[in-house]
Design a protein around this motif. Sequence first.
Motif, PDB file in Angstrom:
ATOM      1  N   LYS A 270      12.621  -6.216  -2.395  1.00  0.00           N
ATOM      2  CA  LYS A 270      11.776  -5.552  -3.162  1.00  0.00           C
ATOM      3  C   LYS A 270      11.368  -4.186  -2.574  1.00  0.00           C
ATOM      4  N   VAL A 271      11.401  -3.119  -3.338  1.00  0.00           N
ATOM      5  CA  VAL A 271      10.522  -2.142  -2.912  1.00  0.00           C
ATOM      6  C   VAL A 271       9.206  -1.981  -3.666  1.00  0.00           C
ATOM      7  N   ARG A 272       7.996  -2.238  -3.103  1.00  0.00           N
ATOM      8  CA  ARG A 272       6.820  -2.280  -3.730  1.00  0.00           C
ATOM      9  C   ARG A 272       6.249  -1.057  -3.888  1.00  0.00           C
ATOM     10  N   ALA A 273       6.423   0.060  -2.990  1.00  0.00           N
ATOM     11  CA  ALA A 273       6.168   1.463  -3.033  1.00  0.00           C
ATOM     12  C   ALA A 273       7.052   2.109  -2.368  1.00  0.00           C
ATOM     13  N   SER A 274       7.067   3.405  -2.572  1.00  0.00           N
ATOM     14  CA  SER A 274       7.702   4.609  -1.901  1.00  0.00           C
ATOM     15  C   SER A 274       7.012   5.583  -2.309  1.00  0.00           C
ATOM     16  N   THR A 275       6.320   6.546  -1.383  1.00  0.00           N
ATOM     17  CA  THR A 275       5.301   7.496  -1.475  1.00  0.00           C
ATOM     18  C   THR A 275       5.720   8.642  -0.416  1.00  0.00           C
ATOM     19  N   MET A 276       5.397   9.761  -0.904  1.00  0.00           N
ATOM     20  CA  MET A 276       5.387  10.936  -0.044  1.00  0.00           C
ATOM     21  C   MET A 276       4.218  11.764   0.050  1.00  0.00           C
ATOM     22  N   SER A 277       3.932  12.384   1.120  1.00  0.00           N
ATOM     23  CA  SER A 277       2.569  13.558   1.206  1.00  0.00           C
ATOM     24  C   SER A 277       3.060  14.588   1.991  1.00  0.00           C
ATOM     25  N   GLY A 278       2.385  15.699   1.877  1.00  0.00           N
ATOM     26  CA  GLY A 278       2.623  16.963   2.628  1.00  0.00           C
ATOM     27  C   GLY A 278       1.699  17.443   3.523  1.00  0.00           C
ATOM     28  N   ARG A 296      -1.964   5.949  -1.375  1.00  0.00           N
ATOM     29  CA  ARG A 296      -1.037   6.004  -2.545  1.00  0.00           C
ATOM     30  C   ARG A 296      -0.184   4.832  -2.752  1.00  0.00           C
ATOM     31  N   ALA A 297       0.466   4.335  -1.623  1.00  0.00           N
ATOM     32  CA  ALA A 297       1.269   3.226  -1.553  1.00  0.00           C
ATOM     33  C   ALA A 297       0.641   1.994  -1.776  1.00  0.00           C
ATOM     34  N   TYR A 298      -0.463   1.917  -0.808  1.00  0.00           N
ATOM     35  CA  TYR A 298      -1.444   0.516  -1.266  1.00  0.00           C
ATOM     36  C   TYR A 298      -1.739   0.497  -2.809  1.00  0.00           C
ATOM     37  N   LYS A 299      -2.258   1.635  -3.374  1.00  0.00           N
ATOM     38  CA  LYS A 299      -2.583   1.670  -4.649  1.00  0.00           C
ATOM     39  C   LYS A 299      -1.524   1.140  -5.649  1.00  0.00           C
ATOM     40  N   ARG A 394       6.681 -11.069   5.561  1.00  0.00           N
ATOM     41  CA  ARG A 394       7.101 -11.368   3.884  1.00  0.00           C
ATOM     42  C   ARG A 394       6.696  -9.784   3.622  1.00  0.00           C
ATOM     43  N   ILE A 395       5.670  -9.006   3.983  1.00  0.00           N
ATOM     44  CA  ILE A 395       5.374  -7.611   3.338  1.00  0.00           C
ATOM     45  C   ILE A 395       5.508  -6.619   4.571  1.00  0.00           C
ATOM     46  N   ALA A 396       6.305  -5.677   4.724  1.00  0.00           N
ATOM     47  CA  ALA A 396       6.675  -4.705   5.627  1.00  0.00           C
ATOM     48  C   ALA A 396       6.349  -3.415   5.357  1.00  0.00           C
ATOM     49  N   LEU A 397       5.772  -2.264   6.170  1.00  0.00           N
ATOM     50  CA  LEU A 397       5.600  -1.130   5.923  1.00  0.00           C
ATOM     51  C   LEU A 397       6.287  -0.084   6.804  1.00  0.00           C
ATOM     52  N   ALA A 410       5.198  18.047   8.641  1.00  0.00           N
ATOM     53  CA  ALA A 410       5.334  18.724   7.309  1.00  0.00           C
ATOM     54  C   ALA A 410       5.364  17.873   6.277  1.00  0.00           C
ATOM     55  N   ALA A 411       5.991  16.726   6.232  1.00  0.00           N
ATOM     56  CA  ALA A 411       6.305  15.596   5.175  1.00  0.00           C
ATOM     57  C   ALA A 411       5.957  14.093   5.934  1.00  0.00           C
ATOM     58  N   CYS A 412       5.472  13.256   5.081  1.00  0.00           N
ATOM     59  CA  CYS A 412       5.332  11.967   5.523  1.00  0.00           C
ATOM     60  C   CYS A 412       5.727  11.074   4.328  1.00  0.00           C
ATOM     61  N   ALA A 413       6.647   9.941   4.858  1.00  0.00           N
ATOM     62  CA  ALA A 413       6.974   8.867   3.792  1.00  0.00           C
ATOM     63  C   ALA A 413       6.387   7.626   4.067  1.00  0.00           C
ATOM     64  N   ILE A 414       5.804   6.766   3.091  1.00  0.00           N
ATOM     65  CA  ILE A 414       5.640   5.481   3.169  1.00  0.00           C
ATOM     66  C   ILE A 414       6.238   4.582   2.325  1.00  0.00           C
ATOM     67  N   THR A 415       6.853   3.571   2.784  1.00  0.00           N
ATOM     68  CA  THR A 415       7.691   2.423   2.358  1.00  0.00           C
ATOM     69  C   THR A 415       7.190   1.199   2.183  1.00  0.00           C
ATOM     70  N   ILE A 416       6.914   0.329   1.254  1.00  0.00           N
ATOM     71  CA  ILE A 416       6.535  -1.055   1.443  1.00  0.00           C
ATOM     72  C   ILE A 416       7.591  -1.866   0.894  1.00  0.00           C
ATOM     73  N   LEU A 417       7.887  -2.759   1.507  1.00  0.00           N
ATOM     74  CA  LEU A 417       9.042  -3.753   1.080  1.00  0.00           C
ATOM     75  C   LEU A 417       8.602  -5.303   1.117  1.00  0.00           C
ATOM     76  N   GLU A 418       9.268  -5.861   0.342  1.00  0.00           N
ATOM     77  CA  GLU A 418       8.739  -7.526   0.166  1.00  0.00           C
ATOM     78  C   GLU A 418       9.904  -8.418  -0.020  1.00  0.00           C
ATOM     79  N   LYS A 419       9.746  -9.283   0.882  1.00  0.00           N
ATOM     80  CA  LYS A 419      10.753 -10.376   0.850  1.00  0.00           C
ATOM     81  C   LYS A 419      10.567 -11.263  -0.559  1.00  0.00           C
ATOM     82  N   GLN A 420      12.029 -11.428  -0.922  1.00  0.00           N
ATOM     83  CA  GLN A 420      11.969 -12.044  -2.329  1.00  0.00           C
ATOM     84  C   GLN A 420      12.251 -13.556  -2.081  1.00  0.00           C
TER      85      GLN A 420
END
Length: 420
Positions: A270-278, A296-299, A394-397, A410-420
């Motif tokens: 499962k994708v718990r969050a996908s966020t970007m910043s500049g 943002r991803a934690y929120k 169980r939870i990965a970033l 210039a750009a940064c992405a954060i992805t948080i994933l969760e084991k089902q």
Amino acid sequence: MGEIPEVYVVGTACTAFGKKPETGFKELAREAYLAVLADAGIEDGRDISMAWFGNCGMGTFGQRNIRGQVCFSPLVRDKLFPERVPMMNVEGGCATGSQAFHGAWKDIASGDAQLSLAIGVEKTFVPDDPVQTQQIFDGGIDRLDPDEWLAYYEDAGRKCGKPFMLGDKRGTIFMDTYAMQAAYHMKRYGTSQRQIAAGAAKNHVHGSLNPLAQYRFRMTVDEVLADREISYPLTRSMCAPIGDGAAAALVCSKDYLVALPSNVRDRAVKVRASTMSGGKYRSLDEPGLSRIAADRAYKISGLSPSDIDIAEVHDATSFCELYQAEMLRFCAEGQGGAYVGSGATALGGERPINLSGGLVSKGHPIGATGLSMIHELVLQLRGEAGERQAAKARIALAENGGGVVGFDEAACAITILEKQ
């Protein structure tokens, strides 16, 4: 804002990374695409309705536009990829792969698609032509007004005690910018070169356990310190190598997932969050853009830094792991050196980071890097990472930055994933 629909990663793939002068873009794309279909248990990709193709350097090989369409035309002809599917070309420096993933995630979260493909393909090694390789990386900084960043780095060099000299090159400009940040961190917080080397040595050990890694040899801290200096305090072993490769992910909706066979559903993540910043021209003591994207991803996910079991971070140099541990709030600001040096981020530590080997060992084909992080984390969450498997996953970033604006990416992405 209403609740975001559930989004799942149903398949990932990554080629071996390394110098592959005999392998073209189309061949790399085909290898990663067929592998991601196989991982998802999908025969021919007929259900894919959107695709995102990440690449940075193909223009230096003559293909400046429609890169994804060109690479996938043979797959369409072979009836392996469906006709008439829109292919979105993505470029965001070293964050390109994660931007492609973010686009696929948005397809599902918005309800615009049930199954979306993200793929990143890159070749940065050009035999006997270092100028062409340099051109690929030159695009990651402002080429229209270079005087702006030149003045910025010269001023920062005076503040951190490491002068910026544009003509004194043993690596790219980017290695010098990381080195200046490392020097400032050492001056302000007492971080040591040995702590940076400890992170590099740890990741070379992890890389030795990864069959897809470009470098599969172990190094000690002393060996890292004794390697050729690139830009003090960084040695060659602390810097990501030049290489080629591809990686991919298939992202789907909950409705699509529940209709798949149980053996496929059971491996979905499962994708718990996908966020970007500049990025921006920030001061040396101002937190970087990854802090913004991570918060943002934690929120969005309702999770906290203490919930993260494992992470893949963008260690284009080994100082980055120390710094990102702070920006992601895994430790206090200024404590990244002590945190990494303590073994906390090693296999068996309290929060393993870069079990793939990181960029310094796994490799860094820039357009594919972000998706290779997703691939590693999905393997870990499934319990399929072999010798480098984390005991608790169980939870990965994933944190993936690209391009340069001052001391920010210039750009940064954060992805948080969760084991089902």
